[in-house]
Design a protein around this motif. Sequence first.
Motif, mmCIF file in Angstrom:
data_model
loop_
_atom_site.group_PDB
_atom_site.id
_atom_site.type_symbol
_atom_site.label_atom_id
_atom_site.label_comp_id
_atom_site.label_asym_id
_atom_site.label_seq_id
_atom_site.Cartn_x
_atom_site.Cartn_y
_atom_site.Cartn_z
ATOM 1 N N GLU A 151 -5.016 -5.209 -0.494
ATOM 2 C CA GLU A 151 -5.520 -6.497 -0.011
ATOM 3 C C GLU A 151 -4.738 -7.667 -0.582
ATOM 4 N N GLU A 152 -3.975 -7.440 -1.638
ATOM 5 C CA GLU A 152 -3.154 -8.497 -2.239
ATOM 6 C C GLU A 152 -1.927 -8.809 -1.388
ATOM 7 N N ASN A 153 -1.245 -7.757 -0.938
ATOM 8 C CA ASN A 153 0.055 -7.921 -0.296
ATOM 9 C C ASN A 153 0.095 -7.539 1.181
ATOM 10 N N GLU A 154 -0.857 -6.734 1.625
ATOM 11 C CA GLU A 154 -0.837 -6.263 3.013
ATOM 12 C C GLU A 154 -2.202 -6.407 3.679
ATOM 13 N N PHE A 155 -2.875 -7.494 3.399
ATOM 14 C CA PHE A 155 -4.187 -7.775 3.972
ATOM 15 C C PHE A 155 -4.157 -7.660 5.491
ATOM 16 N N ASP A 156 -3.062 -8.107 6.088
ATOM 17 C CA ASP A 156 -2.932 -8.119 7.546
ATOM 18 C C ASP A 156 -2.873 -6.714 8.150
ATOM 19 N N LEU A 157 -2.602 -5.692 7.339
ATOM 20 C CA LEU A 157 -2.534 -4.316 7.841
ATOM 21 C C LEU A 157 -3.846 -3.553 7.649
ATOM 22 N N SER A 158 -4.756 -4.110 6.885
ATOM 23 C CA SER A 158 -5.974 -3.381 6.504
ATOM 24 C C SER A 158 -6.878 -3.039 7.685
ATOM 25 N N GLU A 159 -7.099 -3.980 8.590
ATOM 26 C CA GLU A 159 -8.009 -3.724 9.720
ATOM 27 C C GLU A 159 -7.559 -2.509 10.532
ATOM 28 N N GLU A 160 -6.287 -2.467 10.893
ATOM 29 C CA GLU A 160 -5.773 -1.358 11.692
ATOM 30 C C GLU A 160 -5.817 -0.057 10.894
ATOM 31 N N ARG A 161 -5.454 -0.119 9.611
ATOM 32 C CA ARG A 161 -5.494 1.086 8.776
ATOM 33 C C ARG A 161 -6.920 1.616 8.690
ATOM 34 N N ILE A 162 -7.888 0.738 8.472
ATOM 35 C CA ILE A 162 -9.285 1.156 8.381
ATOM 36 C C ILE A 162 -9.733 1.783 9.697
ATOM 37 N N GLN A 163 -9.405 1.164 10.810
ATOM 38 C CA GLN A 163 -9.793 1.681 12.126
ATOM 39 C C GLN A 163 -9.241 3.093 12.343
ATOM 40 N N ARG A 164 -7.961 3.275 12.101
ATOM 41 C CA ARG A 164 -7.331 4.580 12.314
ATOM 42 C C ARG A 164 -7.906 5.625 11.363
ATOM 43 N N TRP A 165 -8.114 5.231 10.105
ATOM 44 C CA TRP A 165 -8.634 6.168 9.109
ATOM 45 C C TRP A 165 -10.070 6.577 9.443
ATOM 46 N N CYS A 166 -10.886 5.632 9.881
ATOM 47 C CA CYS A 166 -12.272 5.947 10.241
ATOM 48 C C CYS A 166 -12.317 6.962 11.380
ATOM 49 N N GLU A 167 -11.468 6.779 12.379
ATOM 50 C CA GLU A 167 -11.397 7.730 13.491
ATOM 51 C C GLU A 167 -10.972 9.110 12.988
ATOM 52 N N GLN A 168 -9.966 9.128 12.115
ATOM 53 C CA GLN A 168 -9.474 10.379 11.539
ATOM 54 C C GLN A 168 -10.573 11.075 10.735
ATOM 55 N N VAL A 169 -11.264 10.340 9.875
ATOM 56 C CA VAL A 169 -12.304 10.914 9.016
ATOM 57 C C VAL A 169 -13.461 11.466 9.848
#
Length: 179
Positions: A151-169
């Motif tokens: 969240e310090e350096n790549e905050f802008d990537l978190s939403e997409e990463r969370i979305q993809r990871w939630c689907e995967q999990v």
Amino acid sequence: MQSSQAPIGLFYGSSTCYTEMAAEKIRRCIGPHWIDLHNVAEIDIAQAEGYDFLLFGIPTWDYGELQEDWENIWDDLAQLDLQGKTAALFGLGDQEGYPQWFQDALGYLHAQLQACGARMVGYWPAEGYEFEESKGLTPDGSQFVGLALDEENEFDLSEERIQRWCEQVMREFGLQEGA
């Protein structure tokens, strides 16, 4: 306390609210009816034994250290019986400020939960991250042992990463989304 328990227990520790906010985003993404949210500073970690599916969120502090709430319950965590449970992890770290310790706590938690008998899922590609070392990687170094957020350096990537990871999990848990 709710009268009916959700199928997934999400347990997190958070000092600066970033891990808590990530936990809330994950709960929204998967659906509130799927997840009971638990702050490890406020509950007995033994409650994790009551869920078949578990999510754990942990930030790495300073030089590869556990966040204080996790540190306070670490011995209790080691006593859990998680045989037959499936767990996935997400971690927060700072790959620029602490590149030699990025996501180390994720690795510590993964090892601890495996020792308790949990089947681990939710591994995440290490490609695209810039760090020097991490105890949060699989032995071949190709994946993190859970979702790695910065969240310090790549905050802008978190939403997409969370979305993809939630689907995967949810796939790896064998649970239907949106049911």
